[in-house]
Design an enzyme around this catalytic site. Structure first.
Site, PDB file in Angstrom:
ATOM      1  N   ASP A  85       0.819  -1.223   0.000  1.00 18.63           N
ATOM      2  CA  ASP A  85       0.000   0.000   0.000  1.00 18.63           C
ATOM      3  C   ASP A  85       0.850   1.270   0.000  1.00 18.63           C
ATOM      4  O   ASP A  85       0.650   2.172   0.819  1.00 18.63           O
ATOM      5  CB  ASP A  85      -0.944   0.027   1.214  1.00 18.63           C
ATOM      6  CG  ASP A  85      -1.701  -1.271   1.389  1.00 18.63           C
ATOM      7  OD1 ASP A  85      -2.013  -1.905   0.372  1.00 18.63           O
ATOM      8  OD2 ASP A  85      -1.986  -1.650   2.535  1.00 18.63           O
ATOM      9  N   GLU A 119     -11.071   0.746  -4.249  1.00 16.53           N
ATOM     10  CA  GLU A 119     -10.453   1.193  -2.998  1.00 16.53           C
ATOM     11  C   GLU A 119      -9.226   2.036  -3.322  1.00 16.53           C
ATOM     12  O   GLU A 119      -8.967   2.397  -4.468  1.00 16.53           O
ATOM     13  CB  GLU A 119     -10.067  -0.038  -2.155  1.00 16.53           C
ATOM     14  CG  GLU A 119      -9.149  -0.991  -2.888  1.00 16.53           C
ATOM     15  CD  GLU A 119      -8.909  -2.294  -2.141  1.00 16.53           C
ATOM     16  OE1 GLU A 119      -9.236  -2.377  -0.953  1.00 16.53           O
ATOM     17  OE2 GLU A 119      -8.397  -3.244  -2.758  1.00 16.53           O
TER      18      GLU A 119
END
Length: 548
Positions: free
Chosen positions: A17, A198
């Site tokens: 991430d 997302e």
């Protein structure tokens, strides 16, 4: 003369991430740490080629307390930005992620995501206490517009039956003066047909607002999607190629699971994307190194859309380096002797913001002392200190001084993914055979949840413990007296279980393999175990391994 290149991944081992920011000549990447404490890893580079782990900003209980957070929860998807002369860090603390039974019924749709903001004038300074933002979903990101306004975007979670749980990307203004979100939230992007939208990030270029998201889930179907609008609140039009970068349905690429990206621009106006990826084991197809971070140079087309250099959208093992002088960092030592007052930066522990309860570097100077706490896999207080596995092939070893009095006390060397997946070479005590050594294995894909090797009696005194991992093969050894050959246990263990993929479908598995030291005392007496040093050495292999 060949041009300089960047070789991927740039952050090896569990580093997912990524969020990247440039401040002057310096580049910083923040990545998720999930249930490992301290929270967030920040890496530093001055050339985009050479990176070092610089700091972990969330170090206090007031900033992050993950006691009780389930496996795969905790610190998700940080967003690191710089504006108004300071750094801004947004993050999610996940308290519940499905697969929990409530009154005997599945509670997979009910989840808890709490989003916070901390700031600091310097990247490696003491970060502020958090400002609570919202709990409407995960992957929050802060955008600083050129008119001075600030906007939060995050994934919206919808638990209602029949609804799309990944309900789109929501936008809401953040007031620095009031230190809270203001105005109405608005869904600005509902995603594409592959769903699971997302990881939003907003940018502004040539009068357009660009929204980058991740879609398709963080597994083999992952993708990096882009849309744009003249107004920040939409409507957003989709990239004509849909995906900017993906390994979805592309088995030919070495970097799989590619997605969840962020963009940065160099001083020369070159654009690079950082994104998470996975490198599967050659035979098993499992990513024991977890989700790693890669970087890739992209180019803006005449139509105002961003693409890979060849337009294919494929992630690559190499990408052109920027026109910057090389800035390598000193090579870290393979051995840590625990001589300093602080835990070496490569090491973390699980969940608790109160490290004094589980370890000490002062109780026995020159050693790491672990205090036996809860069982291996506890989501509260377990004494486990470990570092990331960063190579498919490696050796790790340590020396343990530990005299257990009964079977509820154990300490040793552990290869760990989470409470359901580990191999643990440990010393314990049995009333029949006394002090002994054995391996406990916990596997997610076996009819028997845990298993033990036969105990090996040990003489008194310190014992050296060693693990050798070659792709999916894992073996343990030991010796006493510090001399002579290692005694190898006859069993060959499956290292591939230490991966996201070795799990039931839908379970929260987003981290990677660690190797380190652990100590338990389930009698509650906190028996101490001392580790004088720990050594990790990665190895490169030319040929692929054979199957187990």
């Amino acid at each position: 003369m060949s041009l300089p290149v960047i070789r991927n991944p740039i952050l090896r081992g569990f580093n997912p991430d990524p969020s990247i920011v440039r401040v002057g000549e310096d580049y910083y990447i923040a990545v998720s740490t999930f249930e490992w404490f301290p929270g967030v890893q920040i890496h530093h580079s001055r050339d985009l080629v050479n990176w070092r782990l610089l700091s972990r900003p969330l170090t206090r209980a007031s900033q992050l307390n993950m006691l009780g957070d389930p496996d795969g929860c905790g610190l998700w998807a940080p967003c690191l930005t710089h504006a108004d002369g300071r750094f801004w860090l947004i993050y999610t603390d996940v308290k519940r992620y499905g697969r929990t039974t409530v009154g005997g019924a599945s509670g997979a749709s009910l989840r808890d995501f709490h989003n916070y903001l901390v700031t600091c004038d310097t990247i490696d300074g003491e970060w502020s206490d958090p400002i609570y933002l919202n709990s409407s979903g995960f992957d929050p990101s802060l955008f600083h517009d050129d008119d001075g306004r600030k906007w939060l975007v995050n994934q919206l979670w919808d638990h209602r039956p029949g609804k799309n749980r990944f309900a789109g990307i929501v936008l809401q203004e953040y007031s620095s003066n009031q230190q809270r979100l203001v105005g109405e939230r608005k869904v600005i992007f509902e995603g594409t047909a592959i769903g699971l939208t997302e990881a939003p990030h907003l940018y502004k270029r040539d009068g357009w607002y660009y929204l980058v998201t991740a879609e398709g889930g963080t597994g083999w179907g992952h993708a990096m999607t882009m849309a744009r609008s003249r107004a920040i609140d939409g409507p957003y039009e989709l990239h004509p190629d849909t995906y900017v970068l993906t390994s979805r349905d592309r088995p030919h690429v070495a970097l799989q699971r590619a997605g969840h990206g962020d963009l940065v621009e160099t001083a020369d106006c070159d654009t690079y994307a950082v994104y998470l990826c996975g490198r599967p084991l050659p035979n098993r197809g499992r990513c024991v190194l977890g989700r790693e971070t890669a970087i890739q140079k992209l180019v803006w087309g005449e139509d105002g859309w961003l693409r890979t250099l060849d337009g294919s959208g494929d992630p690559t093992l190499e990408t052109p380096a920027p026109n910057l002088p090389a800035r390598p960092w000193p090579v870290a030592s393979a051995r840590e002797d625990f001589d300093g007052p602080d835990l070496p930066i490569d090491f973390q522990w699980l969940r608790t913001p109160y490290p004094d309860e589980i370890f000490s570097l002062a109780a026995k100077p020159g050693s790491l002392r672990l205090y036996g706490r809860e069982s291996l896999g506890s989501v509260f207080r377990q004494a486990l200190v470990a570092r990331r596995q960063q190579d498919h092939c490696y050796s790790a070893s340590t020396i343990l001084d530990f005299e257990p009095e009964h079977f509820q006390q154990a300490a040793g060397l552990v290869c760990y993914y989470n409470g359901a997946k580990f191999h643990y070479l440990h010393v314990s005590h049995d009333e029949a055979i006394g002090r002994h050594l054995r391996v406990m294995t916990c596997t997610p894909d076996s009819p028997q949840a845990d298993s033990f090797t036969a105990p090996i009696p040990l003489a008194a005194g310190p014992v050296e413990l060693r693990v050798e991992v070659d792709f999916e093969r894992l073996r343990f050894g030991f010796r006493q007296g510090g001399q002579g050959a290692w005694a190898w246990l006859p069993e060959v263990f499956d290292a591939s279980i230490l991966s996201d993929e070795a799990s039931a479908p839908g379970a929260p598995n987003f981290t990677g393999a660690f190797v380190g030291m652990a100590c338990q005392d389930t009698s509650g007496m906190a028996a101490p175990a001392d580790f004088d040093w720990f050594e990790y050495q990665g190895r490169e292999y030319v040929t692929a391994p054979t199957n187990l």
